[in-house]
Design a protein around this motif. Sequence first.
Motif, PDB file in Angstrom:
ATOM      1  N   VAL A   1       4.843   5.678  22.061  1.00 48.26           N
ATOM      2  CA  VAL A   1       4.977   5.907  23.499  1.00 48.26           C
ATOM      3  C   VAL A   1       3.777   6.718  23.986  1.00 48.26           C
ATOM      4  CG1 VAL A   1       6.398   7.025  25.256  1.00 48.26           C
ATOM      5  CG2 VAL A   1       7.487   5.808  23.377  1.00 48.26           C
ATOM      6  N   GLY A   2       3.198   6.340  25.129  1.00 53.70           N
ATOM      7  CA  GLY A   2       2.031   7.042  25.660  1.00 53.70           C
ATOM      8  C   GLY A   2       2.366   8.349  26.354  1.00 53.70           C
ATOM      9  N   LEU A   3       3.473   8.370  27.115  1.00 57.49           N
ATOM     10  CA  LEU A   3       3.909   9.553  27.858  1.00 57.49           C
ATOM     11  C   LEU A   3       5.406   9.704  27.667  1.00 57.49           C
ATOM     12  CD1 LEU A   3       3.759  11.805  30.088  1.00 57.49           C
ATOM     13  CD2 LEU A   3       3.953   9.966  31.770  1.00 57.49           C
ATOM     14  N   ILE A   4       5.828  10.893  27.251  1.00 53.04           N
ATOM     15  CA  ILE A   4       7.253  11.174  27.088  1.00 53.04           C
ATOM     16  C   ILE A   4       7.668  12.215  28.109  1.00 53.04           C
ATOM     17  CG2 ILE A   4       9.006  12.235  25.600  1.00 53.04           C
ATOM     18  CD1 ILE A   4       7.677  10.917  23.232  1.00 53.04           C
ATOM     19  N   LEU A   5       8.652  11.867  28.927  1.00 55.46           N
ATOM     20  CA  LEU A   5       9.242  12.819  29.860  1.00 55.46           C
ATOM     21  C   LEU A   5      10.495  13.389  29.205  1.00 55.46           C
ATOM     22  CD1 LEU A   5       8.854  10.846  33.182  1.00 55.46           C
ATOM     23  CD2 LEU A   5       7.585  12.869  32.475  1.00 55.46           C
ATOM     24  N   VAL A   6      10.458  14.675  28.893  1.00 53.93           N
ATOM     25  CA  VAL A   6      11.596  15.341  28.272  1.00 53.93           C
ATOM     26  C   VAL A   6      12.752  15.345  29.254  1.00 53.93           C
ATOM     27  CG1 VAL A   6      12.410  17.589  27.421  1.00 53.93           C
ATOM     28  CG2 VAL A   6      10.166  16.719  26.727  1.00 53.93           C
ATOM     29  N   GLU A   7      13.939  15.347  28.709  1.00 56.82           N
ATOM     30  CA  GLU A   7      15.179  15.269  29.491  1.00 56.82           C
ATOM     31  C   GLU A   7      15.188  16.172  30.717  1.00 56.82           C
ATOM     32  OE1 GLU A   7      18.283  17.804  27.048  1.00 56.82           O
ATOM     33  OE2 GLU A   7      16.960  16.578  25.814  1.00 56.82           O
TER      34      GLU A   7
ATOM     35  N   SER B   1       6.799  24.855  21.479  1.00 55.94           N
ATOM     36  CA  SER B   1       7.008  24.086  20.258  1.00 55.94           C
ATOM     37  C   SER B   1       7.417  22.649  20.576  1.00 55.94           C
ATOM     38  CB  SER B   1       8.088  24.775  19.410  1.00 55.94           C
ATOM     39  OG  SER B   1       8.310  24.067  18.227  1.00 55.94           O
ATOM     40  N   LEU B   2       8.220  22.464  21.618  1.00 58.84           N
ATOM     41  CA  LEU B   2       8.636  21.125  22.042  1.00 58.84           C
ATOM     42  C   LEU B   2       7.443  20.324  22.562  1.00 58.84           C
ATOM     43  CD1 LEU B   2      10.769  18.985  22.660  1.00 58.84           C
ATOM     44  CD2 LEU B   2      11.313  20.233  24.761  1.00 58.84           C
ATOM     45  N   ALA B   3       6.641  20.928  23.419  1.00 58.51           N
ATOM     46  CA  ALA B   3       5.450  20.231  23.948  1.00 58.51           C
ATOM     47  C   ALA B   3       4.486  19.890  22.809  1.00 58.51           C
ATOM     48  CB  ALA B   3       4.762  21.094  25.001  1.00 58.51           C
ATOM     49  N   ASP B   4       4.301  20.816  21.886  1.00 56.68           N
ATOM     50  CA  ASP B   4       3.394  20.579  20.750  1.00 56.68           C
ATOM     51  C   ASP B   4       3.902  19.464  19.843  1.00 56.68           C
ATOM     52  OD1 ASP B   4       1.678  22.532  21.665  1.00 56.68           O
ATOM     53  OD2 ASP B   4       2.342  24.064  20.227  1.00 56.68           O
ATOM     54  N   ALA B   5       5.219  19.399  19.614  1.00 60.61           N
ATOM     55  CA  ALA B   5       5.782  18.351  18.755  1.00 60.61           C
ATOM     56  C   ALA B   5       5.464  16.968  19.320  1.00 60.61           C
ATOM     57  CB  ALA B   5       7.299  18.537  18.629  1.00 60.61           C
ATOM     58  N   ILE B   6       5.518  16.843  20.629  1.00 65.55           N
ATOM     59  CA  ILE B   6       5.212  15.563  21.280  1.00 65.55           C
ATOM     60  C   ILE B   6       3.720  15.276  21.210  1.00 65.55           C
ATOM     61  CG2 ILE B   6       5.215  14.339  23.503  1.00 65.55           C
ATOM     62  CD1 ILE B   6       7.800  15.986  24.152  1.00 65.55           C
ATOM     63  N   ARG B   7       2.901  16.256  21.581  1.00 62.18           N
ATOM     64  CA  ARG B   7       1.452  16.075  21.623  1.00 62.18           C
ATOM     65  C   ARG B   7       0.869  15.772  20.239  1.00 62.18           C
ATOM     66  NH1 ARG B   7       0.487  20.357  23.534  1.00 62.18           N
ATOM     67  NH2 ARG B   7       0.284  19.872  25.724  1.00 62.18           N
ATOM     68  N   LEU B   8       1.297  16.526  19.231  1.00 68.95           N
ATOM     69  CA  LEU B   8       0.736  16.361  17.893  1.00 68.95           C
ATOM     70  C   LEU B   8       1.106  15.019  17.260  1.00 68.95           C
ATOM     71  CD1 LEU B   8       1.201  19.999  16.538  1.00 68.95           C
ATOM     72  CD2 LEU B   8      -0.912  18.893  17.345  1.00 68.95           C
ATOM     73  N   SER B   9       2.107  14.360  17.817  1.00 69.06           N
ATOM     74  CA  SER B   9       2.497  13.043  17.306  1.00 69.06           C
ATOM     75  C   SER B   9       1.866  11.912  18.107  1.00 69.06           C
ATOM     76  CB  SER B   9       4.024  12.918  17.321  1.00 69.06           C
ATOM     77  OG  SER B   9       4.577  13.895  16.472  1.00 69.06           O
ATOM     78  N   GLY B  10       1.023  12.247  19.084  1.00 66.46           N
ATOM     79  CA  GLY B  10       0.237  11.234  19.761  1.00 66.46           C
ATOM     80  C   GLY B  10       0.568  10.929  21.206  1.00 66.46           C
ATOM     81  N   ALA B  11       1.614  11.505  21.762  1.00 64.09           N
ATOM     82  CA  ALA B  11       1.986  11.195  23.150  1.00 64.09           C
ATOM     83  C   ALA B  11       1.636  12.362  24.066  1.00 64.09           C
ATOM     84  CB  ALA B  11       3.477  10.889  23.253  1.00 64.09           C
ATOM     85  N   VAL B  12       1.597  12.087  25.341  1.00 61.76           N
ATOM     86  CA  VAL B  12       1.393  13.118  26.351  1.00 61.76           C
ATOM     87  C   VAL B  12       2.763  13.735  26.646  1.00 61.76           C
ATOM     88  CG1 VAL B  12       0.759  13.556  28.758  1.00 61.76           C
ATOM     89  CG2 VAL B  12      -0.599  11.965  27.374  1.00 61.76           C
TER      90      VAL B  12
ATOM     91  N   PHE C   1       3.065  21.422  28.824  1.00 63.08           N
ATOM     92  CA  PHE C   1       3.456  20.120  29.354  1.00 63.08           C
ATOM     93  C   PHE C   1       2.386  19.680  30.347  1.00 63.08           C
ATOM     94  CE2 PHE C   1       7.460  21.604  27.702  1.00 63.08           C
ATOM     95  CZ  PHE C   1       7.959  20.459  27.116  1.00 63.08           C
ATOM     96  N   GLU C   2       1.926  18.441  30.230  1.00 62.40           N
ATOM     97  CA  GLU C   2       0.833  17.950  31.052  1.00 62.40           C
ATOM     98  C   GLU C   2       1.296  17.209  32.306  1.00 62.40           C
ATOM     99  OE1 GLU C   2      -2.452  16.198  28.822  1.00 62.40           O
ATOM    100  OE2 GLU C   2      -1.494  16.958  27.003  1.00 62.40           O
ATOM    101  N   VAL C   3       2.559  16.792  32.321  1.00 62.69           N
ATOM    102  CA  VAL C   3       3.121  16.106  33.475  1.00 62.69           C
ATOM    103  C   VAL C   3       4.464  16.761  33.785  1.00 62.69           C
ATOM    104  CG1 VAL C   3       4.067  13.906  34.332  1.00 62.69           C
ATOM    105  CG2 VAL C   3       2.010  13.905  32.897  1.00 62.69           C
ATOM    106  N   ILE C   4       4.697  17.067  35.066  1.00 60.88           N
ATOM    107  CA  ILE C   4       5.976  17.646  35.487  1.00 60.88           C
ATOM    108  C   ILE C   4       6.542  16.747  36.584  1.00 60.88           C
ATOM    109  CG2 ILE C   4       7.141  19.630  36.498  1.00 60.88           C
ATOM    110  CD1 ILE C   4       4.887  21.377  35.291  1.00 60.88           C
ATOM    111  N   GLU C   5       7.728  16.225  36.332  1.00 57.71           N
ATOM    112  CA  GLU C   5       8.415  15.349  37.276  1.00 57.71           C
ATOM    113  C   GLU C   5       9.548  16.147  37.916  1.00 57.71           C
ATOM    114  OE1 GLU C   5      10.647  11.059  37.055  1.00 57.71           O
ATOM    115  OE2 GLU C   5      11.151  12.527  35.504  1.00 57.71           O
ATOM    116  N   LEU C   6       9.652  16.085  39.232  1.00 59.02           N
ATOM    117  CA  LEU C   6      10.735  16.760  39.943  1.00 59.02           C
ATOM    118  C   LEU C   6      11.774  15.734  40.337  1.00 59.02           C
ATOM    119  CD1 LEU C   6       8.632  19.101  42.245  1.00 59.02           C
ATOM    120  CD2 LEU C   6       9.562  19.588  39.986  1.00 59.02           C
TER     121      LEU C   6
END
Length: 191
Positions: free
Chosen positions: A90-96, A133-144, A184-189
Amino acid sequence: MTGLGGLPMPGLARMAEVTRAISEAARRGPGEAVGRWLIHEPWSIVGQRNTVKAMNRIVMPAIPTGLASTNGDATDAMNEWYRARSVGGVGLILVEPAQVIRDDGERDSSPVRGEFTPRLVIDAKSDQKALRSLADAIRLSGAVPGISLALPSDPDIATAALSDFKMWIEAVAVASSACDTAGFEVIELVF
C-alpha cells in the motif's frame, strides 16, 4: 443505453466504458500501465509545507481496528497490524479514525452500531512515543503514514453552542500538532 422501462440512460453507457477500462487495466497488470491507469506508479501530494511522495497510488482507508489500549493510545498490536498492511504494497495508509476528544461516558460497542473499542484517542494526554512508534512502523515498511481525526461519535451540531465549536477546533489543532510531531505525513479530518 437504456434502463428499466426503456428510458435513455447515458450514464449507463459511461459506466460500462469505465468498467471495461478497469477490467482491461487489471488484466494488463502493473508492468503494462498506460494512459490514465497508473495505480502502481509513484505519486506526490503537494502540501503547504512539504510534498509527500508515495510509492504507488494505492490508499488504505481509515478502518477501526479496536487495537488501541484501554486509555486510547497506540499499541504494539496496532503497530503490527498496520506494518503488515504496509509491507503488502500500500502506498498510503490512513490509520483508523482517532478521536480528538476523550469520551468520558460508557460506549455502546455492539456490532449493530459498527463500533470497535477501545478507540484510538489523540489529545494532550496521548502517549507521544506510542504515536511515533505507529507512524514509524508504517514508514519503515514502505508506506506513507497518514491518520484520520474525528470528533466523538454523534456530536449534536444542530444544538451545539459556539463554545462547543471552539472546543472542537482546539481539540483538532492539538491532535493535528501531535500527529505532525509523531511523523504522520497526511492528516485527514472526518466530521
